[in-house]
Enzyme design. Structure first.
Site, PDB file in Angstrom:
ATOM      1  CG  ASP A 290      48.196  33.977  36.523  1.00  0.00           C
ATOM      2  OD1 ASP A 290      47.436  33.688  35.587  1.00  0.00           O
ATOM      3  OD2 ASP A 290      48.080  35.023  37.193  1.00  0.00           O
ATOM      4  CD  GLU A 487      41.491  35.627  36.695  1.00  0.00           C
ATOM      5  OE1 GLU A 487      41.982  36.711  37.038  1.00  0.00           O
ATOM      6  OE2 GLU A 487      41.951  34.534  37.062  1.00  0.00           O
TER       7      GLU A 487
HETATM    8  C1  GLC Z   1      45.238  36.967  37.204  1.00  0.00           C
HETATM    9  C2  GLC Z   1      45.210  36.471  35.790  1.00  0.00           C
HETATM   10  C3  GLC Z   1      46.287  37.049  34.906  1.00  0.00           C
HETATM   11  C4  GLC Z   1      46.635  38.444  35.386  1.00  0.00           C
HETATM   12  C5  GLC Z   1      47.241  38.313  36.767  1.00  0.00           C
HETATM   13  C6  GLC Z   1      47.612  39.674  37.358  1.00  0.00           C
HETATM   14  O1  GLC Z   1      44.881  35.960  38.104  1.00  0.00           O
HETATM   15  O2  GLC Z   1      45.182  35.068  35.595  1.00  0.00           O
HETATM   16  O3  GLC Z   1      45.778  37.050  33.573  1.00  0.00           O
HETATM   17  O4  GLC Z   1      47.564  39.039  34.492  1.00  0.00           O
HETATM   18  O5  GLC Z   1      46.384  37.631  37.663  1.00  0.00           O
HETATM   19  O6  GLC Z   1      46.469  40.446  37.588  1.00  0.00           O
END
Ligand code: GLC
Length: 596
Positions: A290, A487
């Protein structure tokens, strides 16, 4: 006999095809330098790409546009054609490398291709969980995939197959349900839908992102926290099942979770990432980290890179300081802290996925699909999804409303706010309020639904109706709920309505007209005296751009069929509350939903 022969033919063609791919991958791998291999394992966010030439110079395998990244700095109002021009331009830099390995462009097409101005925005997963329609979910993924293919983004970071177990989590709306089987089936349907159109799916976030314990997360809340399980059986039953379904539907990528399991960060969990996922479950795609997640691991940056790659991360979403990442990993391989076999395994997986998904043959955007982005045909399916996602919790001789009433008063800022309707991950990471994209607000949908002689009065704050109670309308539709978030920004100690909405509802308490509450929310909310707020209560979740799906239910063109995919708590003391708990006494149980 003929049938058998046909099956045999298909089977041998498939094996030939996959042998063919693995031979090609091995051949390519054998030609690659260490720099070229490490380049394939590097993912950069477009906003940090200092110079597109770096894609060529460092043999970069992937670029993404994360939550707040756009091809230009016009705050996300970038149409499909401009996205396609931008991504194709970057692709050309990748194809200028010695081995011409195409890059794969990643985007969070999590409820439609939401970063593209004018795209069809579908209900977030919580609404799809309430609809619980496998065919529809597959169809939505297919449409979203076409709107990704149109711009050359061949990789979506979806479906999120989190099993959210606590409404206080800011990502609850990205989860289909608290029930792992609903999550598994809808997740698998989306994997099929994306990949049948040629878009690489990404089941996320592995493992147990929805099970973190409140208080162990960021800022002492819940997101990115610790999933504490007594024994592995519970972990597998609740959180691994969706990945088993996704893998059996040939999901090509899986994203590791920021969170931990029993105190160990998932990005360094070799047992779960390699032994369980790759060996036991035979996942043969690749694992992506991530966003900057490896930097949450203990130790120096070198320790973090070493531990993440050795645990089984195949591609790192750096996404900013990519030169440092590349140099660090190179050093680790040269000093044998990361074996070349691990690098080869990661690159083999990445190249195989790119080849299987046709990127070598067709690395550029499919311009024939540009006009389908946000098309009427796509929006029709989105409207159907909205209809099917609506959960009716109460209806005392109120709904459906007739279309020829004398007057309906509409109250609430969210009645005229596409941004609230769409929620987070819409153009920007946190979403935004206001009508900044094409779509139909709930107010517009109401006006379109009624006869021309029906008067629709919009009283945003409810001040007018609260004052002159002499001349009452036939009905008051109150639209209330949550403002957009994403988030950890959506983590709440007590998930509830915006206070501005609570005060509006207070104001209307003694107004005697029939009241209908339409709740815009990413999750069940704790609301005082919730059952008595209105004569009818509809949960619209985060429906996206097609507000008419809600009025289809209000005016009876569609009987509500949605069922609660999450238990609705009576109070915050009950949180977390899930079906199967001892003394399970929610305000509304999992699976509840009324109809006409
Ligand atoms: C974010 C998320 C993830 C996402 C990634 C790219 O922090 O946790 O779900 O796909 O970054 O945007």
């Amino acid at each position: 006999m003929k049938f058998l022969f046909k099956i045999l033919m298909i089977f041998s063609c498939l094996t030939l095809y996959s042998q063919n791919i693995s031979q090609k991958v091995e051949k390519l791998l054998s030609q690659m330098t260490l720099e070229e291999k490490i380049g394939q394992m590097t993912q950069i966010d477009s906003s940090y790409l200092k110079d597109p030439e770096d894609i060529t110079k460092y043999f970069i395998g992937s670029v993404l546009s994360g939550g707040n990244s756009y091809p230009n700095n016009n705050e996300g109002m970038t149409k499909a054609k401009d996205w396609a021009d931008y991504i194709d331009k970057l692709q050309n830099y990748a194809l200028k490398t010695r081995l011409k390995i195409p890059l794969v462009y990643g985007i969070d097409a999590v409820h439609g291709n939401q970063k593209v101005y004018g795209a069809t925005i579908f209900p977030h997963n919580v609404g799809l969980g309430a609809a619980n329609d496998l065919e529809l979910s597959e169809k939505i993924a297919e449409i979203t995939a076409k709107e990704c293919k149109a711009i050359g983004a061949y990789w979506t970071f979806a479906p999120c197959v989190a099993v959210s177990r606590d409404e206080r989590w800011g990502r609850a709306y990205e989860s289909f349900s608290e029930d792992p089987i609903i999550v598994s089936k809808l997740g698998a349907a989306q994997v099929k839908g994306f990949q049948k159109v040629g878009i690489i799916a990404c089941a996320k976030h592995y493992l147990g992102d929805g099970g973190t314990v409140f208080g162990t997360g960021m800022k002492g809340l819940i997101d990115q926290g610790d999933t504490l399980v007594k024994d592995e059986k519970d972990l597998r039953k609740l959180y691994l099942t969706p990945y088993i379904y996704a893998i059996s539907n040939n999901v090509k990528t899986i994203m590791a979770s920021f969170s931990s399991v029993n105190g160990l960060k998932m990005h360094a969990n070799k047992y779960l990432l390699t032994d369980v996922l790759k060996k036991e479950l035979k996942f043969n795609g690749f694992v992506v980290s991530d966003w900057k997640a490896i930097e949450q691991l203990p130790g120096t940056y070198e320790d973090q890179v070493r531990d993440a790659i050795n645990a089984g991360i195949d591609m790192v979403m750096v996404p900013d300081n990519y030169i440092n990442f590349i140099n660090t990993l190179k050093k680790l391989v040269e000093s044998k802290q990361v074996k070349i076999e691990r690098i080869n395994d990661a690159v083999r997986r990445i190249l195989t996925v790119k080849m299987e998904m046709g990127l070598f043959e067709k690395p550029f955007s499919d311009r024939t699909l540009i006009d389908s982005v946000g098309s009427e045909e796509h929006r029709k399916i989105a409207r159907e999804a909205v209809r099917k996602s609506i959960v009716m919790l109460k209806n005392e001789n109120t709904l459906p409303l007739a279309k020829n009433l004398k007057e309906i008063v509409v109250v609430g800022q969210k009645a005229d706010d596409l941004g609230s309707q769409c929620g987070g991950w819409t153009i920007s990471w946190q979403g935004r309020k206001g009508n900044f994209i094409p779509g139909t607000t709930i107010l517009e949908a109401i006006k379109k639904s009624v006869d021309k002689n029906t008067k629709i009065t919009y009283d945003s704050q409810g001040n007018k109706i609260a004052k002159d109670t002499k001349k009452l309308p036939d009905a008051i539709i109150i639209v209330a709920g949550e403002s957009p978030y994403a988030e950890f920004m959506g983590d709440r100690t007590i998930p509830t309505m915006d206070f501005s909405d609570i005060s509006i509802i207070e104001k209307l308490k003694n107004v005697k007209a029939k009241k209908i509450l339409v709740l815009i929310t990413g999750r069940p909310l704790v609301i005082d005296d919730f059952k008595n707020i209105a004569d009818a209560i509809l949960i619209a979740w985060l429906p996206g751009t097609e507000g008419e799906g809600i009025t289809d239910v209000i005016f009876g063109d569609y009987k509500p069929t949605g069922k609660l995919p999450f238990s609705w708590p009576e109070s915050d003391e009950q949180l977390p509350i899930n079906i199967g708990d001892k003394d399970y006494k929610p305000l509304f149980p999992f699976g509840f939903g009324l109809t006409y």
